[in-house]
Every structure is written in structure tokens, then in C-alpha cells.
Design an enzyme around this catalytic site. Structure first.
Site, PDB file in Angstrom:
ATOM      1  N   CYS A 116       0.816  -1.223   0.000  1.00 40.62           N
ATOM      2  CA  CYS A 116       0.000   0.000   0.000  1.00 40.62           C
ATOM      3  C   CYS A 116       0.850   1.275   0.000  1.00 40.62           C
ATOM      4  CB  CYS A 116      -0.960   0.007   1.178  1.00 40.62           C
ATOM      5  SG  CYS A 116      -2.124  -1.360   1.100  1.00 40.62           S
ATOM      6  N   HIS A 252      -3.373   7.406   2.171  1.00 39.27           N
ATOM      7  CA  HIS A 252      -3.758   6.087   1.674  1.00 39.27           C
ATOM      8  C   HIS A 252      -5.157   5.782   2.207  1.00 39.27           C
ATOM      9  CE1 HIS A 252      -3.970   1.940   0.753  1.00 39.27           C
ATOM     10  NE2 HIS A 252      -3.748   1.511   1.992  1.00 39.27           N
ATOM     11  N   ASN A 282     -10.050  -0.158  -0.201  1.00 42.28           N
ATOM     12  CA  ASN A 282      -8.587  -0.068  -0.216  1.00 42.28           C
ATOM     13  C   ASN A 282      -8.058  -0.633  -1.537  1.00 42.28           C
ATOM     14  OD1 ASN A 282      -5.846  -0.349   0.173  1.00 42.28           O
ATOM     15  ND2 ASN A 282      -6.010  -1.232   2.224  1.00 42.28           N
TER      16      ASN A 282
HETATM   17  C1  COA Z   1     -10.368  -5.048   9.698  1.00 41.47           C
HETATM   18  C2  COA Z   1     -11.065  -4.049  10.612  1.00 41.47           C
HETATM   19  C3  COA Z   1     -12.087  -3.242   9.842  1.00 41.47           C
HETATM   20  C4  COA Z   1     -11.778  -4.800  11.713  1.00 41.47           C
HETATM   21  O1  COA Z   1     -12.375  -3.894  12.616  1.00 41.47           O
HETATM   22  P1  COA Z   1     -12.178  -4.099  14.185  1.00 41.47           P
HETATM   23  O2  COA Z   1     -12.954  -3.032  14.833  1.00 41.47           O
HETATM   24  O3  COA Z   1     -10.699  -4.135  14.437  1.00 41.47           O
HETATM   25  O4  COA Z   1     -12.859  -5.481  14.401  1.00 41.47           O
HETATM   26  P2  COA Z   1     -12.247  -6.834  15.012  1.00 41.47           P
HETATM   27  O5  COA Z   1     -11.246  -7.428  14.062  1.00 41.47           O
HETATM   28  O6  COA Z   1     -11.803  -6.558  16.423  1.00 41.47           O
HETATM   29  O7  COA Z   1     -13.540  -7.736  15.015  1.00 41.47           O
HETATM   30  C5  COA Z   1     -14.654  -7.435  15.808  1.00 41.47           C
HETATM   31  C6  COA Z   1     -15.712  -8.493  15.592  1.00 41.47           C
HETATM   32  O8  COA Z   1     -16.278  -8.340  14.278  1.00 41.47           O
HETATM   33  C7  COA Z   1     -16.230  -9.587  13.582  1.00 41.47           C
HETATM   34  N1  COA Z   1     -16.059  -9.319  12.151  1.00 41.47           N
HETATM   35  C8  COA Z   1     -14.900  -9.276  11.448  1.00 41.47           C
HETATM   36  N2  COA Z   1     -15.164  -9.004  10.163  1.00 41.47           N
HETATM   37  C9  COA Z   1     -16.506  -8.868  10.060  1.00 41.47           C
HETATM   38  C10 COA Z   1     -17.364  -8.570   8.989  1.00 41.47           C
HETATM   39  N3  COA Z   1     -16.904  -8.354   7.740  1.00 41.47           N
HETATM   40  N4  COA Z   1     -18.680  -8.467   9.231  1.00 41.47           N
HETATM   41  C11 COA Z   1     -19.163  -8.659  10.472  1.00 41.47           C
HETATM   42  N5  COA Z   1     -18.399  -8.963  11.528  1.00 41.47           N
HETATM   43  C12 COA Z   1     -17.083  -9.051  11.321  1.00 41.47           C
HETATM   44  C13 COA Z   1     -15.068 -10.315  14.190  1.00 41.47           C
HETATM   45  O9  COA Z   1     -15.184 -11.697  13.983  1.00 41.47           O
HETATM   46  C14 COA Z   1     -15.172  -9.925  15.640  1.00 41.47           C
HETATM   47  O10 COA Z   1     -16.167 -10.714  16.235  1.00 41.47           O
HETATM   48  P3  COA Z   1     -15.979 -11.269  17.737  1.00 41.47           P
HETATM   49  O11 COA Z   1     -15.886 -10.039  18.590  1.00 41.47           O
HETATM   50  O12 COA Z   1     -17.218 -12.071  17.956  1.00 41.47           O
HETATM   51  O13 COA Z   1     -14.707 -12.061  17.710  1.00 41.47           O
HETATM   52  C15 COA Z   1     -10.020  -3.096  11.246  1.00 41.47           C
HETATM   53  O14 COA Z   1      -9.257  -3.792  12.190  1.00 41.47           O
HETATM   54  C16 COA Z   1      -9.108  -2.475  10.246  1.00 41.47           C
HETATM   55  O15 COA Z   1      -9.530  -1.737   9.374  1.00 41.47           O
HETATM   56  N6  COA Z   1      -7.806  -2.722  10.366  1.00 41.47           N
HETATM   57  C17 COA Z   1      -6.826  -2.148   9.485  1.00 41.47           C
HETATM   58  C18 COA Z   1      -6.872  -2.880   8.202  1.00 41.47           C
HETATM   59  C19 COA Z   1      -6.139  -2.198   7.147  1.00 41.47           C
HETATM   60  O16 COA Z   1      -6.315  -1.048   6.917  1.00 41.47           O
HETATM   61  N7  COA Z   1      -5.286  -2.947   6.477  1.00 41.47           N
HETATM   62  C20 COA Z   1      -4.580  -2.504   5.366  1.00 41.47           C
HETATM   63  C21 COA Z   1      -3.493  -1.596   5.781  1.00 41.47           C
HETATM   64  S1  COA Z   1      -2.777  -0.999   4.338  1.00 41.47           S
END
Ligand code: COA
Length: 325
Positions: A116, A252, A282
Site C-alpha cells: 500500500c 492512503h 482499499n
Molecule cells: C479489519 C477491521 C475493519 C476490523 O475492525 P475491528 O474493529 O478491528 O474489528 P475486530 O477485528 O476486532 O472484530 C470485531 C468483531 O467483528 C467480527 N467481524 C470481522 N469481520 C466482520 C465482517 N466483515 N462483518 C461482520 N463482523 C465481522 C469479528 O469476527 C469480531 O467478532 P468477535 O468479537 O465475535 O470475535 C479493522 O481492524 C481495520 O480496518 N484494520 C486495518 C486494516 C487495514 O487497513 N489494512 C490494510 C493496511 S494498508
């Protein structure tokens, strides 16, 4: 004493494939909801390349638009730097494929792989060549078909990514230009965000998870927010500038919450931040040049304004560029 040479933007372009996949469409593929995706990421939809449509196809369209805006003959481009994580082929590089499409021959053309942060790395490389007089007109591209390395059965990743391409033409000038670029990497985070296999490290099974993106989203999130505000400060310090001298943040586009947190730390208002993640998720190396193109074409970014571009991605890699438009 010779005059200082800067890299100035003379044209930008972007291209998104026609097919749109909405959050509601994803509800039919995995256990998720439009509301969950919007709340956690700010994403509403993403564009997906058609069958057979490649990264180079998207890049060609974006590049033609940048060339048209600049009003130049493609034959005068003397270098192509192409950031991508999803090349058409193992080789030749996608830069060489693009060079052929644009009918250019002889100039150096090569790919950069910094996921990225790829576009920011590519800008940094282009700037070194322009500043030293080695190149006068450089086409910098960020283009991806991330849909090809997405596990459409994994709800924790498939909601986040999309396809697209952005291109920027830089030209040598004695007017500023790029003020500075800053690029970094720390390979110890390999397992937080990666594709487990590749041409040399072959998959151990037919499991699709071995060939697609895997991420520990929560941990990536925390490192991304901290790193992005650190790089912003590093960039300002290097230029003896203060936060209030930034007109635009072109970040980004990974997650709206990461963008908002970074902007807040910089004291920027929502109106000074270019946000496109809602429309195309993204798109890795394509996200910064597409956001830049959008804000230039709709007249938000004006000549003379100061822009901070920054990115964070797999590796981890991170970087920034501060420039005058
Ligand atoms: C991926 C992301 C959106 C997840 O959001 P979060 O608030 O961190 O959520 P978590 O991973 O803690 O998951 C919370 C819950 O939602 C659930 N969940 C995950 N994906 C889900 C989806 N698509 N739909 C519904 N529920 C979902 C998980 O299983 C978890 O459930 P649990 O509490 O029962 O275990 C977030 O972490 C993120 O954006 N991270 C950065 C990713 C990124 O930008 N990567 C590229 C960098 S270049």
C-alpha cells in the site's frame, strides 16, 4: 551555483473498472452487514476488474488521462515507475507492459513492490531521478487488481479491498514541486499482513487462504495510526514547517477511522482531507494517486497549495511526500 531542480505534477489520471460490488452484494457472499462494514471502515462499495481485465489495463487508462491532462507526447516520457502488488505477470514488469501499450521505447521502466506504500515509494524514486537531472519527465503509476488475491470466503478481509489505478506525471522544474519524500520499512511485521505464498514459496495445499491476503486487522490498525502520525511529524520537521501550513492531506485509503484519527492528530479539518475509501475501498498502491486526481480534477486542490501524501502497508512499509501543487 546551479539552480535547484524540483519534481512538479503536470498531469494526473485515474481509472476504476466498471463493475461495482456493494456491501449489500457482500452480504450474499459472507456473514457480514452493510452497517458493520460502514461503521468499522467507512467503505460502501468497491470496483472489481472484469474477467480478463488486468492491472496493466487499468493502468493504461489512468496513464492516458494523465498524459491528456499534461498535454504531452508520450514519447517524451523518460522513465516509468510502476507500483503494484498484483502484476500481470511474474515478468516482464508491469511497467514494461505499460511502456509497450503507450508506444514508448527505450526509457527505463520498472516495478516497485511496497504494497500500500508502493505509490509513495515510487514517487520518492522518481523524485531522486528528477532532482539529480537523470530524468526530466517521469510517469508514476499505482495500479492493482487486489480482487485476484482476495479470499472471498473470508469476511475479515474481503470487505476491505478493491481494484483501480492512478497515474501522475512529474516534470523537472525550478519551481517547487516535491519538497521531500520519506520512506521506511520494518520487516518484522511480515505475518500481520501478507499473502502466505508466491512464485518461490509455493502453496503447501489447495487451500485458497494460502494464495490470498491474510491480515490481523486489529493489530495492523493500531500500528498504522501511530506510524502515520509519526511520519507526518517527521515530514514537517524535515521542512521546518508546522501543521497549519498543510492545505491538504491525501492519505492512503484503507479505513476511514485510520484517516480520521491521523487527520485529527494533525489538527486538520474534515474539509482538508481527501476521502475516497467509501467509493472504492482499499486499492493499495492506487489509492493515493486516485485520491489526488479526484481532488485536482474537481478543483479542491489549487496551484500553490501544500499537499501531504502518506501511506502505510504490508511489510510493514510506510512513507510520505510533501509537495506544492
Ligand atoms: C479489519 C477491521 C475493519 C476490523 O475492525 P475491528 O474493529 O478491528 O474489528 P475486530 O477485528 O476486532 O472484530 C470485531 C468483531 O467483528 C467480527 N467481524 C470481522 N469481520 C466482520 C465482517 N466483515 N462483518 C461482520 N463482523 C465481522 C469479528 O469476527 C469480531 O467478532 P468477535 O468479537 O465475535 O470475535 C479493522 O481492524 C481495520 O480496518 N484494520 C486495518 C486494516 C487495514 O487497513 N489494512 C490494510 C493496511 S494498508
Amino acid at each position: 551555483m546551479s539552480e535547484k531542480i524540483y519534481s512538479r505534477i503536470i498531469g494526473t489520471g485515474r481509472y476504476l473498472p466498471e463493475k461495482i460490488l456493494t456491501n449489500h452484494d457482500l452480504e450474499t457472499l459472507v456473514d457480514t452487514s452493510d452497517q458493520w462494514i460502514r461503521e468499522r471502515t467507512g467503505i460502501e462499495q468497491r470496483h472489481i476488474a472484469a474477467e480478463g481485465q488486468t492491472t496493466c489495463d487499468l493502468a493504461e487508462q489512468a496513464s492516458l488521462k494523465a498524459i491528456e491532462m499534461a498535454g504531452i507526447d508520450p514519447a517524451t516520457i523518460d522513465m516509468i515507475v510502476f507500483a503494484t502488488t498484483t502484476p500481470d505477470k511474474v515478468f516482464p514488469s508491469t511497467a514494461c507492459l505499460l511502456q509497450q501499450r503507450l508506444g514508448i521505447r527505450g526509457c527505463p521502466a520498472f516495478d516497485i513492490q511496497a504494497v500500500c506504500t508502493g505509490f509513495v515509494y515510487a514517487v520518492s524514486v522518481a523524485d531522486q531521478f528528477i532532482k539529480t537531472g537523470m530524468a526530466k519527465r517521469v510517469l508514476v503509476v499505482g495500479a492493482e487488481t487486489l480482487s485476484r488475491i482476495t479470499n472471498w470466503q473470508d469476511r475479515t478481509t474481503c470487505i476491505l479491498f478493491g481494484d483501480g489505478a492512478g497515474a501522475v506525471l512529474f516534470e523537472a522544474s525550478n519551481q517547487p514541486g516535491i519538497l521531500s519524500t520519506h520512506i521506511h520499512a520494518d520487516g518484522q511485521y511480515e505475518d500481520l499482513l501478507h499473502v502466505p505464498s508466491g512464485p518461490s514459496k509455493l502453496p503447501q495445499s489447495d487451500d485458497i487462504a494460502e494464495k490470498t491476503m491474510a491480515m490481523k486487522g486489529n493489530e495492523v490498525f493500531k500500528v498504522a495510526v501511530n506510524t502515520l502520525s509519526r511520519i507526518a511529524n517527521e515530514t514537517l520537521d524535515a521542512n521546518n514547517m508546522t501543521k497549519d501550513q498543510i492545505d491538504w492531506l491525501v492519505p492512503h485509503q484503507a479505513n476511514l477511522r485510520i484517516i480520521t484519527a491521523t487527520a485529527k492528530k494533525l489538527g486538520l479539518s474534515d474539509k482538508q482531507v481527501v476521502v475516497t475509501v467509501n467509493k472504492h475501498a482499499n486499492t493499495s498502491s492506487a489509492s493515493v494517486p486516485m485520491a489526488l486526481d479526484e481532488a485536482i480534477r474537481d478543483g479542491r486542490i489549487q496551484p500553490g497549495q501544500t499537499i501531504l501524501m502518506e501511506a502505510f502497508g504490508g511489510g510493514f512499509t510506510w512513507g510520505s511526500a510533501l509537495l506544492k501543487y
